[in-house]
Design an enzyme around this catalytic site. Structure first.
Site, PDB file in Angstrom:
ATOM      1  N   PHE A 198      20.719   3.088-111.164  1.00  0.00           N
ATOM      2  CA  PHE A 198      21.417   2.016-111.420  1.00  0.00           C
ATOM      3  C   PHE A 198      20.819   0.617-110.847  1.00  0.00           C
ATOM      4  O   PHE A 198      20.587   0.361-109.652  1.00  0.00           O
ATOM      5  CB  PHE A 198      23.005   2.181-110.670  1.00  0.00           C
ATOM      6  CG  PHE A 198      23.994   0.948-110.881  1.00  0.00           C
ATOM      7  CD1 PHE A 198      24.615   0.786-112.144  1.00  0.00           C
ATOM      8  CD2 PHE A 198      23.969  -0.184-110.399  1.00  0.00           C
ATOM      9  CE1 PHE A 198      25.546  -0.125-112.493  1.00  0.00           C
ATOM     10  CE2 PHE A 198      24.711  -1.274-110.394  1.00  0.00           C
ATOM     11  CZ  PHE A 198      25.501  -1.416-111.677  1.00  0.00           C
ATOM     12  N   ASP A 233      14.086  -1.016-105.220  1.00  0.00           N
ATOM     13  CA  ASP A 233      15.257  -1.842-105.541  1.00  0.00           C
ATOM     14  C   ASP A 233      16.132  -1.259-104.245  1.00  0.00           C
ATOM     15  O   ASP A 233      16.706  -0.247-104.180  1.00  0.00           O
ATOM     16  CB  ASP A 233      15.908  -1.320-106.873  1.00  0.00           C
ATOM     17  CG  ASP A 233      17.350  -1.921-106.901  1.00  0.00           C
ATOM     18  OD1 ASP A 233      17.844  -2.438-105.968  1.00  0.00           O
ATOM     19  OD2 ASP A 233      17.759  -1.906-108.140  1.00  0.00           O
ATOM     20  N   LYS A 290      23.039  -8.665-102.610  1.00  0.00           N
ATOM     21  CA  LYS A 290      24.274  -8.043-101.988  1.00  0.00           C
ATOM     22  C   LYS A 290      24.326  -8.540-100.490  1.00  0.00           C
ATOM     23  O   LYS A 290      24.774  -9.574-100.262  1.00  0.00           O
ATOM     24  CB  LYS A 290      24.385  -6.644-101.976  1.00  0.00           C
ATOM     25  CG  LYS A 290      24.580  -6.000-103.356  1.00  0.00           C
ATOM     26  CD  LYS A 290      25.222  -4.600-103.643  1.00  0.00           C
ATOM     27  CE  LYS A 290      25.317  -3.928-104.859  1.00  0.00           C
ATOM     28  NZ  LYS A 290      26.298  -4.969-106.054  1.00  0.00           N
TER      29      LYS A 290
END
Length: 404
Positions: free
Chosen positions: A141, A226, A255
């Protein structure tokens, strides 16, 4: 006062249904706790998918944002501003990289890394035009843009959004040999999550990241990590790659970099990689804006103390030890690292959403993924007492479901 039920009904009626939220309407939050519009308090065990590593309203982050709001919020990258240099230098030092390219969201940062890897492949490695490929993992994801969902194996994220972007090779997560078999002369990068968050907090086998690093170095391929969810203290290290002493060619961050205040993301790499981007070839109106940089500077300063990494490691031991006690009592498996756990619920007992709703009734907010799995990722500022209390609520909820 407008009630939760009224606000939920209006939200469902007037917004696209791209999410399936739990039926709670949050009004305010401090630290690890949130309060709904009726005044009920909940322990936040999702942390905005790790966006709130430092908790809601961390004083240092809020102060930085408030001070910047009084001065300057946006210039666009058409001009320099007085927060930009310090943000880039600070993040470069934190990652050990020469250059930083700021963006806004995690998906934008992943897209940026993909573009940089392809351009590097053509201009440095010498790959023939339009032939570059990037190796990616099943269960990944990385966001929801058209290019990213092109290599998603999640039907909800992938299906009916084609035609899809070519140039990606899917291999099983956790298998270095599968990566090795997929490499060809046109391979420019391997894109990997050090821990797969949305897949259920999947931790790869020991040595996996080190082997990818060795393979990429030997084959002249970029390693892209990531760390949008796994980075910036969540796992008990600054980056999840640190557990194997691995330094990727490109860090993808987001984030928690925005401190739970504004969207902030970036990639960081050395000059021989990121230096291939020239003016006009990539950009963002809001990427690296003054407010984002001021908040990012505060986040970096918090991480530079090492306090949050150590706290996540210590509390993570408590979290995982207590969760493992629930195996066989409604829990099938527990995975994760630091203050991040994927908890597989016995599917014969309940779905992940049913357990999440049972936790909500007990003043704990968590979220399900992939049917029978729930994720627990409380803010790193959570107290040990509150953390243990939250797991006790899970134990009690599972017992009630089992005896109902």
């Amino acid at each position: 006062m407008t009630t939760s039920a009224e606000l939920i009904e209006m939200s469902e009626r007037r917004s696209a249904h791209n999410y399936h939220p739990l039926p709670v309407v949050i009004h305010e939050a401090h630290g690890a706790w949130v309060t709904d519009v009726e005044g009920k308090r909940y322990l936040d065990c999702l942390s905005g998918y790790s966006s709130l590593n430092f908790g809601h309203g961390h004083p240092k982050i809020i102060e930085a944002a408030r001070n910047q709001l009084d001065n300057l919020t946006l210039t666009s990258r058409a001009f320099y501003h007085d927060q930009f240099a310090q943000f880039c230098a600070g993040l470069g030092d934190l990652t050990g990289k020469d250059l930083v390219l700021p963006m806004n969201t995690g998906a934008e940062a992943v897209e940026t890394a993909i573009k940089v890897a392809r351009k590097w492949g053509y201009e440095v490695k010498g790959v023939e035009p339009d032939q570059a490929n990037i190796i990616v993992m099943e269960g990944n994801f990385h966001g929801r843009t058209t290019t990213i969902v092109s290599f998603s194996t999640d039907p909800e994220a992938h299906d009916n959004f084609g035609p899809y972007t070519p140039g990606f090779r899917l291999v099983p997560y956790g298998s270095t040999e599968a990566i090795r078999r997929a490499v060809d002369p046109n391979t420019v990068a391997v894109l990997v999550e050090p821990i797969q968050g949305e897949a259920g907090v999947l931790v790869p086998p020991d040595g996996y990241l080190s082997e990818i690093r060795e393979l990429c170095s030997a084959q002249g391929i970029l390693m892209i990590a990531d760390e949008v969810q796994s980075g910036l203290g969540r796992t008990g290290q600054t980056f999840a790659c640190d557990y194997e002493g691995v330094v990727p060619d490109i860090y993808v961050l987001g984030k928690a970099l925005g401190g739970g205040v504004v969207p902030v993301s970036a990639i960081a790499a050395n000059r021989d990689v990121l230096g291939i981007i020239q003016p006009g070839q990539h950009g963002s109106t809001f990427g690296g804006n003054p407010l984002a940089c001021a908040v990012g500077i505060a986040v970096i300063e918090l991480l530079n103390t090492g306090e949050f990494q150590a706290r996540a490691a210590k509390l993570g031991e408590v979290l995982h030890a207590r969760l493992r006690e629930l195996i066989g009592k409604g829990v099938v498996e527990v995975r994760g690292r630091g203050l991040w756990a994927g908890v597989d619920i016995d599917p014969e007992l309940a779905t992940g959403r049913e357990v999440s709703k049972a936790l909500m009734a007990r003043s704990v907010l968590a979220k399900d993924t992939h049917g029978s799995t729930i994720r627990l990722a409380p803010p790193i500022v959570v107290s040990e007492e509150d953390l243990v209390w939250a797991v006790n609520q899970l134990a009690d909820a599972l017992y009630e479901l089992d005896t109902a």
